[in-house]
Design an enzyme around this catalytic site. Structure first.
Site, short mmCIF file in Angstrom:
data_model
loop_
_atom_site.label_atom_id
_atom_site.label_comp_id
_atom_site.label_asym_id
_atom_site.label_seq_id
_atom_site.Cartn_x
_atom_site.Cartn_y
_atom_site.Cartn_z
N HIS A 18 0.82 -1.28 -0.02
CA HIS A 18 -0.13 -0.09 0.07
C HIS A 18 0.98 1.27 -0.10
O HIS A 18 0.56 2.06 -0.64
CB HIS A 18 -0.80 -0.01 1.26
CG HIS A 18 -2.04 -0.92 1.40
ND1 HIS A 18 -2.18 -1.92 2.54
CD2 HIS A 18 -2.85 -1.27 0.44
CE1 HIS A 18 -3.06 -2.63 2.43
NE2 HIS A 18 -3.69 -2.48 1.18
N LYS A 42 -18.15 -6.14 8.13
CA LYS A 42 -16.95 -6.92 8.39
C LYS A 42 -16.03 -6.37 9.53
O LYS A 42 -15.69 -5.18 9.68
CB LYS A 42 -16.11 -6.65 6.83
CG LYS A 42 -14.98 -7.84 6.82
CD LYS A 42 -14.46 -7.66 5.21
CE LYS A 42 -12.85 -7.85 5.15
NZ LYS A 42 -12.79 -7.67 3.80
N ARG A 91 -1.93 -5.94 -8.25
CA ARG A 91 -0.55 -6.86 -8.21
C ARG A 91 -0.52 -7.97 -9.32
O ARG A 91 0.48 -8.43 -9.28
CB ARG A 91 -0.79 -7.89 -6.74
CG ARG A 91 -0.51 -6.91 -5.71
CD ARG A 91 -1.07 -7.28 -4.27
NE ARG A 91 -2.60 -7.41 -4.24
CZ ARG A 91 -3.17 -7.75 -3.15
NH1 ARG A 91 -2.88 -7.92 -1.98
NH2 ARG A 91 -4.59 -7.85 -3.23
N SER A 128 -2.94 -7.67 2.88
CA SER A 128 -3.15 -7.48 4.39
C SER A 128 -3.49 -8.80 5.01
O SER A 128 -3.05 -9.31 6.07
CB SER A 128 -4.33 -6.51 4.76
OG SER A 128 -3.73 -5.32 4.40
O1 PNS Z 1 -8.55 -3.02 0.49
P1 PNS Z 1 -10.17 -3.30 -0.41
O2 PNS Z 1 -10.63 -4.15 0.79
O3 PNS Z 1 -9.70 -4.25 -1.37
O4 PNS Z 1 -11.05 -2.14 -0.56
C1 PNS Z 1 -12.03 -2.31 -1.27
C2 PNS Z 1 -12.92 -0.93 -1.25
C3 PNS Z 1 -13.06 -0.64 0.26
C4 PNS Z 1 -11.98 0.18 -1.80
C5 PNS Z 1 -14.14 -1.28 -1.95
O5 PNS Z 1 -14.75 -2.16 -1.45
C6 PNS Z 1 -15.19 0.07 -1.94
O6 PNS Z 1 -14.80 1.07 -2.84
N1 PNS Z 1 -15.97 0.38 -0.95
C7 PNS Z 1 -16.90 1.18 -0.85
C8 PNS Z 1 -18.39 0.97 -1.45
C9 PNS Z 1 -18.54 1.18 -2.72
O7 PNS Z 1 -18.49 2.14 -3.32
N2 PNS Z 1 -18.99 0.05 -3.46
C10 PNS Z 1 -19.05 0.00 -4.92
C11 PNS Z 1 -17.98 -0.02 -5.75
S1 PNS Z 1 -18.27 0.01 -7.42
#
Ligand code: PNS
Length: 160
Positions: A18, A42, A91, A128
């Protein structure tokens, strides 16, 4: 015109992967907001406040970078901040597939663009969830997270 970008994630906890993406993205924009996205369904290992503090500690020396938290649709957060860009690290092919779908969806929702930065190959194995699993099972995570994060992780697992 100044460009604000959002680098969103769960960051439970922040990894060297990150931080590499954050450091490389910061000079490309005027302001980079690293946002811990809250997912009420979660349960994380670290609280949102703890995740923010661990990130803040690592980005304090980076000009134009700050941390934020948000719960809801990412595009709403971007709109609130006046951010026109979302930055994500990828990645490998699996990440690209997943991120492309979200990038298309987010652009369809509000027009916000997504920039995907390829992870440094030396960090492309770091996530993570794997870091937490290796730490839980007593493996060495020193090459995957900053020392302060490793210490926080080991302390948390010792009391969990
Ligand atoms: O570190 P992660 O868990 O891969 O991050 C994923 C995250 C939090 C960036 C993604 O789930 C997100 O954007 N969540 C916010 C809710 C949202 O906007 N959902 C629609 C995405 S198209």
């Amino acid at each position: 015109m100044s460009v604000t970008a959002v680098c969103p994630g769960s960051f439970d906890p922040v990894t060297l992967g990150h931080l590499d993406v954050i450091r490389r993205a910061a000079p490309l924009v005027d302001e980079l907001v690293v946002t811990v996205v809250e997912n009420p369904s979660k349960q994380g290992l670290f609280t949102i406040e703890e995740r923010l503090a661990l990130i803040d500690d690592q980005v304090a020396d980076l000009p134009g970078v700050r941390v934020a938290r948000f719960q809801g649709l990412l595009v709403d957060h971007c709109r609130d901040l006046g951010a026109s860009v979302i930055v994500k690290g990828v990645r490998g092919a699996e990440d690209v597939d997943y991120e492309l779908q979200m990038a298309h969806m987010n652009r369809r929702l509000t027009g916000v663009e997504t920039v995907l930065l390829p992870a440094d190959p030396s960090l492309s194995h770091v996530s993570s969830s794997l870091v937490k699993e290796i730490a839980r099972l007593g493996g060495d995570i020193g090459h995957t997270v900053p020392t302060a994060v490793r210490d926080a992780l080991l302390a948390r697992l010792a009391t969990a």
